[in-house]
Design a protein around this motif. Structure first.
Motif, PDB file in Angstrom:
ATOM      1  N   ILE A  66       4.769 -22.241  19.205  1.00  0.00           N
ATOM      2  CA  ILE A  66       5.723 -22.775  18.225  1.00  0.00           C
ATOM      3  C   ILE A  66       6.777 -23.627  18.929  1.00  0.00           C
ATOM      4  O   ILE A  66       7.111 -24.728  18.466  1.00  0.00           O
ATOM      5  N   SER A  67       7.314 -23.147  20.051  1.00  0.00           N
ATOM      6  CA  SER A  67       8.342 -23.900  20.768  1.00  0.00           C
ATOM      7  C   SER A  67       7.827 -25.257  21.221  1.00  0.00           C
ATOM      8  O   SER A  67       8.514 -26.280  21.095  1.00  0.00           O
ATOM      9  N   THR A  68       6.608 -25.266  21.734  1.00  0.00           N
ATOM     10  CA  THR A  68       6.018 -26.524  22.196  1.00  0.00           C
ATOM     11  C   THR A  68       5.821 -27.491  21.046  1.00  0.00           C
ATOM     12  O   THR A  68       6.158 -28.686  21.138  1.00  0.00           O
ATOM     13  N   LYS A  69       5.267 -27.007  19.944  1.00  0.00           N
ATOM     14  CA  LYS A  69       4.994 -27.889  18.810  1.00  0.00           C
ATOM     15  C   LYS A  69       6.274 -28.338  18.119  1.00  0.00           C
ATOM     16  O   LYS A  69       6.337 -29.429  17.555  1.00  0.00           O
ATOM     17  N   LEU A  70       7.305 -27.495  18.158  1.00  0.00           N
ATOM     18  CA  LEU A  70       8.585 -27.910  17.575  1.00  0.00           C
ATOM     19  C   LEU A  70       9.169 -29.075  18.377  1.00  0.00           C
ATOM     20  O   LEU A  70       9.744 -30.006  17.796  1.00  0.00           O
ATOM     21  N   MET A  71       9.025 -29.035  19.689  1.00  0.00           N
ATOM     22  CA  MET A  71       9.491 -30.143  20.519  1.00  0.00           C
ATOM     23  C   MET A  71       8.688 -31.410  20.226  1.00  0.00           C
ATOM     24  O   MET A  71       9.239 -32.508  20.126  1.00  0.00           O
ATOM     25  N   ASN A  72       7.366 -31.261  20.059  1.00  0.00           N
ATOM     26  CA  ASN A  72       6.531 -32.409  19.691  1.00  0.00           C
ATOM     27  C   ASN A  72       6.961 -32.994  18.351  1.00  0.00           C
ATOM     28  O   ASN A  72       7.013 -34.213  18.171  1.00  0.00           O
ATOM     29  N   LEU A  73       7.252 -32.105  17.401  1.00  0.00           N
ATOM     30  CA  LEU A  73       7.666 -32.558  16.076  1.00  0.00           C
ATOM     31  C   LEU A  73       8.992 -33.306  16.151  1.00  0.00           C
ATOM     32  O   LEU A  73       9.187 -34.318  15.466  1.00  0.00           O
ATOM     33  N   LYS A  74       9.905 -32.821  16.979  1.00  0.00           N
ATOM     34  CA  LYS A  74      11.188 -33.513  17.146  1.00  0.00           C
ATOM     35  C   LYS A  74      10.966 -34.947  17.626  1.00  0.00           C
ATOM     36  O   LYS A  74      11.585 -35.891  17.111  1.00  0.00           O
ATOM     37  N   GLU A  75      10.075 -35.133  18.590  1.00  0.00           N
ATOM     38  CA  GLU A  75       9.800 -36.475  19.097  1.00  0.00           C
ATOM     39  C   GLU A  75       9.257 -37.370  17.978  1.00  0.00           C
ATOM     40  O   GLU A  75       9.638 -38.544  17.863  1.00  0.00           O
ATOM     41  N   GLY A  76       8.377 -36.824  17.153  1.00  0.00           N
ATOM     42  CA  GLY A  76       7.829 -37.597  16.049  1.00  0.00           C
ATOM     43  C   GLY A  76       8.866 -37.950  15.005  1.00  0.00           C
ATOM     44  O   GLY A  76       8.873 -39.065  14.470  1.00  0.00           O
ATOM     45  N   VAL A  77       9.765 -37.012  14.704  1.00  0.00           N
ATOM     46  CA  VAL A  77      10.813 -37.268  13.710  1.00  0.00           C
ATOM     47  C   VAL A  77      11.765 -38.349  14.213  1.00  0.00           C
ATOM     48  O   VAL A  77      12.233 -39.194  13.432  1.00  0.00           O
ATOM     49  N   LEU A  78      12.057 -38.356  15.507  1.00  0.00           N
ATOM     50  CA  LEU A  78      12.910 -39.409  16.063  1.00  0.00           C
ATOM     51  C   LEU A  78      12.268 -40.786  15.903  1.00  0.00           C
ATOM     52  O   LEU A  78      12.945 -41.777  15.638  1.00  0.00           O
ATOM     53  N   VAL A  79      10.943 -40.842  16.061  1.00  0.00           N
ATOM     54  CA  VAL A  79      10.234 -42.107  15.835  1.00  0.00           C
ATOM     55  C   VAL A  79      10.329 -42.502  14.362  1.00  0.00           C
ATOM     56  O   VAL A  79      10.553 -43.679  14.030  1.00  0.00           O
ATOM     57  N   LEU A  80      10.173 -41.538  13.464  1.00  0.00           N
ATOM     58  CA  LEU A  80      10.286 -41.824  12.029  1.00  0.00           C
ATOM     59  C   LEU A  80      11.677 -42.353  11.683  1.00  0.00           C
ATOM     60  O   LEU A  80      11.821 -43.279  10.876  1.00  0.00           O
ATOM     61  N   ILE A  81      12.700 -41.765  12.276  1.00  0.00           N
ATOM     62  CA  ILE A  81      14.074 -42.205  12.014  1.00  0.00           C
ATOM     63  C   ILE A  81      14.241 -43.664  12.431  1.00  0.00           C
ATOM     64  O   ILE A  81      14.838 -44.472  11.711  1.00  0.00           O
ATOM     65  N   LYS A  82      13.688 -44.002  13.581  1.00  0.00           N
ATOM     66  CA  LYS A  82      13.814 -45.376  14.064  1.00  0.00           C
ATOM     67  C   LYS A  82      13.056 -46.345  13.170  1.00  0.00           C
ATOM     68  O   LYS A  82      13.538 -47.444  12.864  1.00  0.00           O
TER      69      LYS A  82
END
Length: 226
Positions: free
Chosen positions: A144-160
């Protein structure tokens, strides 16, 4: 869970042209080709991650209950999940859903992700000290911790891509001590149980907000949580 690729894998797919029509590739000269990923594809990937995170959080909570918590104390029969009220709330009506913006949804997802990153790491350290913690539980919480970090990276791309912003207000993380200050082994178990149940609740929020955001890209008027 090893077959679930992270966001790094998604960008490797870009380089190999495996996203087909979702890709927008331009020749930058000197033999350089720049590829970008469509917002729809990014949202689909984020939703897929959030669904898996929620499923594994459910499994982790159930396994923790089965191993450490008597049935009479299982949530929600007894509210061990004193969840932090500072995280973004779930809209409670259709009018609330219509009034919130795409920016609010993305900001809320990012706040929720960042809110939980440190507590989940601390939870892993706590579980490592248990004498009889199942290896499956340890593996699931680490996943879960690993995938949450991956998800954060993806959300930052979405924000941009969606808002043309580099970042948003991340909010504050939370310490495990916000849930309970344990004085003995039993209270450590209840504290960790509280954290798991609260994370499961917020993981469902993340999934819901991303699905609502996806729906709004096609038909804003018909999108609802109810």
């Amino acid at each position: 869970m090893n077959n679930v690729s992270g966001w790094t894998g998604l960008f490797l797919w870009c380089l190999h042209g495996m996203l087909g029509s979702a890709m927008d590739c331009k020749n930058g000269g000197a033999g350089n080709v720049h590829c970008s990923i469509s917002v729809d594809k990014l949202l689909d990937r984020a939703i897929h991650h959030s669904e898996l995170i929620y499923i594994i959080s459910e499994e982790s909570t159930a396994l923790f209950e089965e191993t450490f918590i008597p049935k009479s104390m299982h949530a929600p029969q007894n509210n061990w999940g004193h969840c932090n009220s500072k995280t973004p709330p779930m809209p409670t009506s259709k009018s609330d859903v219509q009034q919130i913006s795409d920016k609010w949804l993305l900001q809320s997802v990012l706040i929720l992700i960042r809110f939980w990153m440190d507590p989940l790491k601390e939870l892993q350290s706590s579980l490592d000290r248990y004498d009889n913690a199942p290896s499956a539980l340890l593996n699931k919480t680490k996943w879960i911790s690993t995938k949450l970090m991956n998800l954060k990276e993806g959300v930052l791309v979405l924000i941009k891509k969606m808002l043309d912003e580099g970042t948003l207000d991340p909010g504050n993380s939370v310490s495990l001590t916000s849930f309970m200050v344990p004085s003995d082994e039993t209270e450590y178990v209840l504290r960790d149980y509280s954290l798991l149940t609260c994370f499961k609740k917020d993981a469902h929020k993340i999934e819901t907000f991303l699905k609502l955001l996806k729906c709004r890209q096609t038909d804003n008027l018909s999108c609802s949580l109810f």
